[in-house]
Write an enzyme that holds these catalytic residues in place. Structure first.
Site, PDB file in Angstrom:
ATOM      1  N   ALA A   7     -16.476 -65.302  72.992  1.00 22.88           N
ATOM      2  CA  ALA A   7     -15.234 -65.601  73.991  1.00 22.88           C
ATOM      3  C   ALA A   7     -14.526 -66.995  73.524  1.00 22.88           C
ATOM      4  O   ALA A   7     -13.485 -67.056  74.121  1.00 22.88           O
ATOM      5  CB  ALA A   7     -15.550 -65.021  75.435  1.00 22.88           C
ATOM      6  N   ARG A  49     -10.798 -75.491  66.972  1.00 21.24           N
ATOM      7  CA  ARG A  49     -10.837 -76.470  65.844  1.00 21.24           C
ATOM      8  C   ARG A  49     -10.459 -75.660  64.398  1.00 21.24           C
ATOM      9  O   ARG A  49     -10.141 -76.110  63.474  1.00 21.24           O
ATOM     10  CB  ARG A  49     -12.212 -76.641  65.667  1.00 21.24           C
ATOM     11  CG  ARG A  49     -13.000 -77.662  66.642  1.00 21.24           C
ATOM     12  CD  ARG A  49     -14.185 -77.725  66.839  1.00 21.24           C
ATOM     13  NE  ARG A  49     -14.973 -76.811  67.633  1.00 21.24           N
ATOM     14  CZ  ARG A  49     -16.320 -76.915  67.817  1.00 21.24           C
ATOM     15  NH1 ARG A  49     -16.979 -77.705  67.278  1.00 21.24           N
ATOM     16  NH2 ARG A  49     -16.635 -75.966  68.538  1.00 21.24           N
ATOM     17  N   LYS A  52     -11.709 -66.684  66.438  1.00 16.40           N
ATOM     18  CA  LYS A  52     -12.111 -67.065  65.170  1.00 16.40           C
ATOM     19  C   LYS A  52     -13.179 -65.970  64.568  1.00 16.40           C
ATOM     20  O   LYS A  52     -13.126 -66.024  63.455  1.00 16.40           O
ATOM     21  CB  LYS A  52     -12.923 -68.371  65.161  1.00 16.40           C
ATOM     22  CG  LYS A  52     -14.282 -68.676  65.550  1.00 16.40           C
ATOM     23  CD  LYS A  52     -14.807 -69.943  65.791  1.00 16.40           C
ATOM     24  CE  LYS A  52     -15.913 -70.321  66.635  1.00 16.40           C
ATOM     25  NZ  LYS A  52     -16.166 -71.593  66.658  1.00 16.40           N
ATOM     26  N   ASN A  79      16.195 -45.243  40.656  1.00 14.33           N
ATOM     27  CA  ASN A  79      15.710 -44.483  41.546  1.00 14.33           C
ATOM     28  C   ASN A  79      16.352 -44.566  43.026  1.00 14.33           C
ATOM     29  O   ASN A  79      16.463 -43.978  43.987  1.00 14.33           O
ATOM     30  CB  ASN A  79      14.309 -44.621  41.895  1.00 14.33           C
ATOM     31  CG  ASN A  79      13.925 -45.753  42.249  1.00 14.33           C
ATOM     32  OD1 ASN A  79      14.633 -46.747  41.663  1.00 14.33           O
ATOM     33  ND2 ASN A  79      12.830 -46.021  42.863  1.00 14.33           N
ATOM     34  N   ARG A 122      24.961 -41.206  25.103  1.00 12.43           N
ATOM     35  CA  ARG A 122      25.337 -42.471  24.518  1.00 12.43           C
ATOM     36  C   ARG A 122      26.584 -42.193  23.848  1.00 12.43           C
ATOM     37  O   ARG A 122      26.794 -41.287  23.244  1.00 12.43           O
ATOM     38  CB  ARG A 122      24.282 -43.446  23.833  1.00 12.43           C
ATOM     39  CG  ARG A 122      24.030 -42.547  22.645  1.00 12.43           C
ATOM     40  CD  ARG A 122      22.826 -43.172  21.956  1.00 12.43           C
ATOM     41  NE  ARG A 122      22.533 -42.465  20.628  1.00 12.43           N
ATOM     42  CZ  ARG A 122      21.350 -42.326  19.989  1.00 12.43           C
ATOM     43  NH1 ARG A 122      20.318 -42.867  20.618  1.00 12.43           N
ATOM     44  NH2 ARG A 122      21.444 -41.874  18.875  1.00 12.43           N
TER      45      ARG A 122
HETATM   46  C1  UD1 Z   1     -23.247 -74.092  70.046  1.00  9.51           C
HETATM   47  C2  UD1 Z   1     -24.389 -74.711  70.468  1.00  9.51           C
HETATM   48  C3  UD1 Z   1     -24.895 -75.855  69.376  1.00  9.51           C
HETATM   49  C4  UD1 Z   1     -25.564 -75.341  68.236  1.00  9.51           C
HETATM   50  C5  UD1 Z   1     -24.292 -74.556  67.638  1.00  9.51           C
HETATM   51  C6  UD1 Z   1     -24.761 -73.737  66.595  1.00  9.51           C
HETATM   52  C7  UD1 Z   1     -24.049 -74.768  73.083  1.00  9.51           C
HETATM   53  C8  UD1 Z   1     -23.717 -75.665  74.097  1.00  9.51           C
HETATM   54  N1  UD1 Z   1     -23.950 -75.561  71.559  1.00  9.51           N
HETATM   55  O1  UD1 Z   1     -22.268 -75.207  69.471  1.00  9.51           O
HETATM   56  O2  UD1 Z   1     -26.146 -76.356  70.265  1.00  9.51           O
HETATM   57  O3  UD1 Z   1     -26.045 -76.116  67.253  1.00  9.51           O
HETATM   58  O4  UD1 Z   1     -23.721 -73.673  68.488  1.00  9.51           O
HETATM   59  O5  UD1 Z   1     -23.690 -73.142  65.694  1.00  9.51           O
HETATM   60  O6  UD1 Z   1     -24.236 -73.574  73.051  1.00  9.51           O
HETATM   61  N2  UD1 Z   1     -18.533 -68.761  73.430  1.00  9.51           N
HETATM   62  C9  UD1 Z   1     -18.286 -67.935  74.373  1.00  9.51           C
HETATM   63  N3  UD1 Z   1     -17.729 -68.665  75.437  1.00  9.51           N
HETATM   64  C10 UD1 Z   1     -17.560 -69.629  75.868  1.00  9.51           C
HETATM   65  C11 UD1 Z   1     -17.768 -70.735  75.176  1.00  9.51           C
HETATM   66  C12 UD1 Z   1     -18.348 -70.328  73.517  1.00  9.51           C
HETATM   67  O7  UD1 Z   1     -18.327 -66.730  73.853  1.00  9.51           O
HETATM   68  O8  UD1 Z   1     -17.418 -69.987  77.046  1.00  9.51           O
HETATM   69  C13 UD1 Z   1     -18.864 -68.268  71.936  1.00  9.51           C
HETATM   70  C14 UD1 Z   1     -17.947 -68.773  70.962  1.00  9.51           C
HETATM   71  O9  UD1 Z   1     -17.058 -67.744  70.792  1.00  9.51           O
HETATM   72  C15 UD1 Z   1     -18.842 -69.145  69.834  1.00  9.51           C
HETATM   73  C16 UD1 Z   1     -20.043 -69.465  70.333  1.00  9.51           C
HETATM   74  O10 UD1 Z   1     -20.030 -69.023  71.858  1.00  9.51           O
HETATM   75  O11 UD1 Z   1     -18.604 -67.765  69.005  1.00  9.51           O
HETATM   76  C17 UD1 Z   1     -20.561 -70.681  70.270  1.00  9.51           C
HETATM   77  O12 UD1 Z   1     -19.665 -71.766  70.567  1.00  9.51           O
HETATM   78  P1  UD1 Z   1     -19.255 -72.905  69.946  1.00  9.51           P
HETATM   79  O13 UD1 Z   1     -17.949 -73.262  70.905  1.00  9.51           O
HETATM   80  O14 UD1 Z   1     -18.942 -72.409  68.560  1.00  9.51           O
HETATM   81  O15 UD1 Z   1     -20.461 -73.823  70.203  1.00  9.51           O
HETATM   82  P2  UD1 Z   1     -20.623 -74.981  69.262  1.00  9.51           P
HETATM   83  O16 UD1 Z   1     -20.014 -76.144  69.393  1.00  9.51           O
HETATM   84  O17 UD1 Z   1     -20.651 -74.605  67.497  1.00  9.51           O
HETATM   85 MG    MG Z   2     -19.807 -72.850  66.994  1.00 10.21          MG
END
Ligand code: UD1
Ligand code: MG
Length: 473
Positions: free
Chosen positions: A16, A21, A30, A390, A444
């Site tokens: 979600a 980024r 993403k 065509n 022709r």
């Molecule tokens: C997260 C972890 C980090 C880990 C990394 C691995 C946390 C706080 N951090 O960081 O420790 O090393 O993943 O890849 O968990 N998402 C939701 N709802 C939200 C926020 C995020 O569904 O409110 C989903 C995002 O869409 C994503 C996943 O959770 O698919 C991880 O979120 P992301 O923001 O990518 O966290 P990272 O900074 O990568």
């Molecule tokens: Mg991530």
């Protein structure tokens, strides 16, 4: 490979988050960004099929839900997390949607698509005898990942990079974001993390990582690190693409397909290639393309959503939406557009463009032609430079050419037009009327030879070019 417990387990995919980024103006989701031509999340979903979870729940926002529905209809259970308050909040949103009988929850971030079946079996196995287990890894570049502190194999703390102090930043073992959690503990651990830690961190979010303070969590250090790569930006997406391409090529190689300098080609996830087919350097094979056995593709060819039978050859050509039977020879430099159907043994040669064209068995369009909205029978030869006209500026019209027809070079075939079986058109003809079977169409001007004309012209020009021509003494 660790045997899965005979206990019903569910998978919760966290998807979600906003893809900030990725800096896209088109989507903020993403997990639908393509990796090997399919949405990133599909790689995860395919891997999960091999594990056979009781239930898969995807945590989404509105935009992600719409995009996933457009790809997969209502194949998956989705729950909406609105607003997005962090990974801890995301899991909490999903738990009420789990079926009664679920005993274990496998939590996967939607942006870690390369994880393997083996790794997932590992973490599920490691959750036994504990409240939870998580996959950790040591990537060459730890930047951006949560650092994991352990004692005797149990996780004591996960600290996000933005919250870490100097000594924590030096830790090489990081969090993959993949956890297997006993269902009965998940809810209470999330509740306690929410109460005790809240959003008191640099991101101001509910961190899922905080639950480890309330659960006996086994850390399972996994190799190779690249399988657990998280994709937060497009540089990481590109790295992941390299890994996926390596896997796809390896899989085809194991099935008996040769790639020559395979690293120069790009092959999407759904593409199928038959045994003993060779792919020469510089090919792009996309979409739902299916290529038969004993084919030679390339070098330098682009094939999208096309089907080809056995023993075909495609050389330096561009094909989209083409259906070719066996033994078809294409190129070099053919541009075959959607609706092109080529029967057995057809030859389409250099600088030929086909669109919505059915070409019968053994027929040839060898050079410099445009054939659109046309049906060509069997054993017919289309001479060099033939054009089907065509389009009249308003509508498209069809050209029907029978069996064993010989179209003379540089014929202009003005559609709608039917040319009967066994007919000929004279080279250079503009054919505007139907041609009966076995007739010769000559469209022709008749040739006229003016005896001596060229010589006289040369003499006249030579006389005019003399320096003193026309001037008297
Ligand atoms: C997260 C972890 C980090 C880990 C990394 C691995 C946390 C706080 N951090 O960081 O420790 O090393 O993943 O890849 O968990 N998402 C939701 N709802 C939200 C926020 C995020 O569904 O409110 C989903 C995002 O869409 C994503 C996943 O959770 O698919 C991880 O979120 P992301 O923001 O990518 O966290 P990272 O900074 O990568
Ligand atoms: Mg991530």
């Amino acid at each position: 490979m660790a045997e899965l417990a005979h206990r019903p387990f569910a998978v919760v995919i966290l998807a979600a988050g906003r893809a900030t980024r990725f800096k896209s103006k088109h989507t903020r989701s993403k997990v639908v960004f393509p990796l090997a031509g399919v949405p990133m999340i599909e790689h995860l979903l395919t891997t999960l099929q091999q594990l056979g979870p009781e239930q898969v729940v995807i945590v989404v926002n509105d935009e992600v839900r719409n995009e996933l529905s457009s790809h997969y209809g209502n194949l998956y259970d989705m729950v909406i997390q609105e607003p997005q308050l962090g990974t801890g909040d995301a899991l909490a949103t999903a738990l009420p949607a789990l079926k009664e009988n679920i005993e274990l929850v496998l939590v996967l971030p939607g942006d870690v698509p390369l994880v393997t079946e083996e790794a997932l079996r590992g973490v599920i196995g490691a959750a036994f005898g504990a409240d939870a287990a998580m996959l950790t890894f040591e990537p060459p570049e730890v930047k951006g990942y949560g650092r994991v502190k352990t004692e005797d194999g149990l996780v004591t703390k996960i600290v996000e990079e933005v919250d870490a102090d100097a000594s924590e930043l030096r830790i090489r073992e990081v969090n993959s974001g993949i956890y297997a959690i006993e269902r009965k503990w998940a809810e209470t651990a999330l509740e306690r993390a929410r109460n005790e830690f809240g959003t008191e961190n640099r991101k101001g979010e509910y961190y899922l990582t905080d639950i480890v303070h309330f659960l006996r969590t086994h850390a399972l250090l996994y190799h190779p690190a690249q399988d657990l790569m998280g994709i937060n930006d497009r540089a990481q997406l590109n790295e992941a693409e390299n890994v996926v391409q390596g896997r796809i090529l390896r899989q085809h190689a194991m099935n008996g397909v040769t790639f020559v300098r395979g690293e120069t080609s790009y092959v999407e996830a759904h593409v199928k290639l038959g045994q003993d087919t060779r792919v020469l350097p510089g090919c792009v094979l996309r979409g739902e393309t299916v290529i038969g056995e004993d084919c030679e593709i390339g070098p330098m060819s682009y094939i999208e959503d096309s089907r080809m039978g056995d023993g075909c050859r495609v050389f330096c050509s561009h094909l989209v939406g083409v259906h070719a039977e066996a033994g078809v020879n294409i190129g070099p430099y053919s541009n075959l557009r959607p609706g092109t159907n080529l029967a057995d043994g057809v030859k389409v040669g250099n600088f030929v463009e086909l669109k919505k064209a059915n070409v019968g068995a053994g027929s040839k369009v060898p050079h410099l032609s445009y054939v659109g909205d046309a049906k060509i029978g069997e054993g017919t030869n289309i001479g060099a430079g033939t054009i089907t006209c065509n389009y009249d500026g308003f509508d498209k019209h069809e050209t029907h050419i029978g069996n064993h027809v010989f179209i003379g070079s540089n014929s202009t075939l003005v559609a709608p037009l039917t040319i009967g079986d066994g007919a000929y058109t004279a080279a250079g003809s503009t054919v505007t009327k139907d041609v009966p079977p076995d007739a010769l169409a000559v469209g022709r001007p008749r040739q006229e030879n003016k005896e001596g004309y060229a010589r006289k012209l040369r003499e006249k020009k030579a006389e005019a070019a003399k320096p003193d021509a026309g001037e008297g003494e």
